[in-house]
Scaffold this active site. Structure first.
Site, PDB file in Angstrom:
ATOM      1  N   GLY A   1      -8.308  -5.828  -7.175  1.00  9.71           N
ATOM      2  CA  GLY A   1      -7.991  -6.406  -8.126  1.00  9.71           C
ATOM      3  C   GLY A   1      -6.679  -6.965  -7.862  1.00  9.71           C
TER       4      GLY A   1
ATOM      5  N   HIS B   1      -4.253 -11.561  -5.421  1.00  9.96           N
ATOM      6  CA  HIS B   1      -2.233 -12.349  -4.594  1.00  9.96           C
ATOM      7  C   HIS B   1      -3.216 -12.950  -3.796  1.00  9.96           C
ATOM      8  CE1 HIS B   1      -2.176  -9.268  -1.638  1.00  9.96           C
ATOM      9  NE2 HIS B   1      -2.390  -8.373  -2.448  1.00  9.96           N
TER      10      HIS B   1
ATOM     11  N   HIS C   1      -5.328 -11.710  -0.744  1.00  4.47           N
ATOM     12  CA  HIS C   1      -6.810 -11.179  -1.810  1.00  4.47           C
ATOM     13  C   HIS C   1      -7.266 -12.727  -0.958  1.00  4.47           C
ATOM     14  CE1 HIS C   1      -4.976  -8.108  -3.273  1.00  4.47           C
ATOM     15  NE2 HIS C   1      -6.263  -7.679  -3.016  1.00  4.47           N
TER      16      HIS C   1
ATOM     17  N   GLY D   1      -9.185  -7.649   5.428  1.00  2.00           N
ATOM     18  CA  GLY D   1      -7.067  -7.837   5.724  1.00  2.00           C
ATOM     19  C   GLY D   1      -6.526  -7.130   6.627  1.00  2.00           C
ATOM     20  N   GLN D   2      -5.504  -8.184   7.593  1.00  2.00           N
ATOM     21  CA  GLN D   2      -5.185  -7.100   8.845  1.00  2.00           C
ATOM     22  C   GLN D   2      -4.353  -6.327   8.153  1.00  2.00           C
ATOM     23  OE1 GLN D   2      -3.538  -9.197  12.074  1.00  2.00           O
ATOM     24  NE2 GLN D   2      -1.756  -7.184  11.857  1.00  2.00           N
ATOM     25  N   LYS D   3      -3.443  -6.303   6.818  1.00  4.01           N
ATOM     26  CA  LYS D   3      -2.641  -5.448   6.287  1.00  4.01           C
ATOM     27  C   LYS D   3      -2.612  -4.362   5.893  1.00  4.01           C
ATOM     28  CE  LYS D   3       0.564  -4.906   2.818  1.00  4.01           C
ATOM     29  NZ  LYS D   3      -0.008  -3.603   1.975  1.00  4.01           N
ATOM     30  N   ASP D   4      -4.291  -3.304   5.604  1.00 10.91           N
ATOM     31  CA  ASP D   4      -4.542  -2.274   6.583  1.00 10.91           C
ATOM     32  C   ASP D   4      -5.049  -2.270   7.104  1.00 10.91           C
ATOM     33  OD1 ASP D   4      -3.850  -1.511   2.826  1.00 10.91           O
ATOM     34  OD2 ASP D   4      -4.530  -3.554   3.105  1.00 10.91           O
TER      35      ASP D   4
ATOM     36  N   SER E   1       1.756  -7.276  -1.867  1.00 10.32           N
ATOM     37  CA  SER E   1       0.364  -5.926  -1.996  1.00 10.32           C
ATOM     38  C   SER E   1       0.771  -6.416  -3.174  1.00 10.32           C
ATOM     39  CB  SER E   1       1.673  -4.926  -1.508  1.00 10.32           C
ATOM     40  OG  SER E   1       1.217  -3.682  -2.135  1.00 10.32           O
TER      41      SER E   1
END
Ligand code: AMP
Length: 286
Positions: A36, A39, A42, A152-155, A190
């Site tokens: 949740g 942003h 997501h 996500g590639q973010k993680d 984030s």
């Protein structure tokens, strides 16, 4: 695309019924697991799922087992109504937002441990974090029965670990990894960025700057050890930033590299004030 009303539910049985009905109609089911506080990062996952699947399900669950005892579980943002409107705008079909007792019923005692990848980098700095992630994602996959799941590639390490888990446990879901969405100045979006003061937000740019430095130096022929030193120097030279790790690793195994490879990933984690942030960049040399 189907234009039906978005449904929301806290109940596993309702998710199962809805997904089964969608599958019975021959629809491709895409799942976007989130905690949740949605942003644009997501939403990019949801949009990709919307493009590739006929039926899109988003899960919103702040998973307690992936937070350490001194982490931000209690203050983690939970703007459920705003999240639901955003999902509605993105034409999500179903939002599953279970209670904690639904995901972790009394007496539950089974966990999923993904060996190796769970104990380096993020795993080393956040003991138990990946056990929490792999366990909750396995539960969600067993509830949702999706064809595709979007991460996500973010993680970066998380998506590698989930791919490993799916392979090892023969889970019939295809993992799709989506690019990192950033603010125009480079800061990776984030849910934790809301904790940053204006000054800290400026300091937080050191993370993406250190990745840019890594990309440029590797392209110029520098060895990973020298590149790591430059990343650390940049992070440590920025006020409010306490580096946790900065490295150049193999993009598949996350093994720290002494010599360049064709597919590398630069990884960085730091505390900015009291907020812990991570970022990464895939680097491939021709
Ligand atoms: P979270 O709610 O933080 O658990 O994130 C849910 C999903 O969104 C994970 O797969 C994240 O990797 C992904 N995500 C988070 N931030 C970004 C971003 N800036 N760009 C792309 N995906 C993201």
């Amino acid at each position: 695309m189907l234009t039906t009303e978005m449904n929301t539910t806290r109940l596993i049985e309702e998710v199962r019924d809805e997904v089964e009905a969608a599958r019975a109609r021959g629809l491709r089911v895409g799942c976007v697991p989130t905690m949740g506080a949605l942003h644009e990062g997501h939403l990019s996952l949801i949009r990709r799922a919307r493009q590739e699947c006929d039926y899109v399900l988003t899960t919103i669950f702040v998973n307690p087992t992936q937070f350490g005892p001194s982490e931000d579980l209690s203050k983690y943002p939970r703007p459920l109504e705003t999240d639901l409107s955003l999902c509605r705008e993105e034409q999500v079909d179903l939002v599953f937002h279970p209670d904690e007792s639904t995901m972790y019923p009394p007496g539950e005692s089974t966990v999923v441990d993904v060996g190796g990848l769970d104990s380096i980098w993020e795993g080393a700095h956040r003991p138990g974090h990946f056990r929490g992630v792999s366990t909750v994602v396995a539960k969600l996959f067993n509830i949702v029965w999706a064809h595709d799941a979007y991460f996500g590639q973010k993680d970066y390490q998380q998506q590698l670990l989930i791919r490993r888990m799916c392979k090892d446990l023969c889970l019939p879901v295809r993992i799709q990894t989506c690019p990192i969405v950033r603010d125009p100045d480079g800061l990776a979006l984030s849910s934790r960025n809301v904790y940053l003061s204006d000054e800290e937000r400026q300091s937080a740019l050191a993370l993406s700057q250190s990745l840019k430095l890594a990309r440029e130096q590797l392209a110029a022929g520098k060895e990973p050890s020298a590149v790591r030193a430059a990343m650390l120097e940049h992070l440590n030279g920025t006020s409010n930033v306490a580096e946790q790790y900065a490295t150049v690793a193999d993009a598949e195994t996350l093994e720290e590299l002494d010599h360049v490879r064709s597919e590398m990933v630069a990884l960085v984690a730091a505390k900015v004030g009291s907020t812990r942030l991570i970022d990464n960049e895939l680097i491939s040399l021709e």
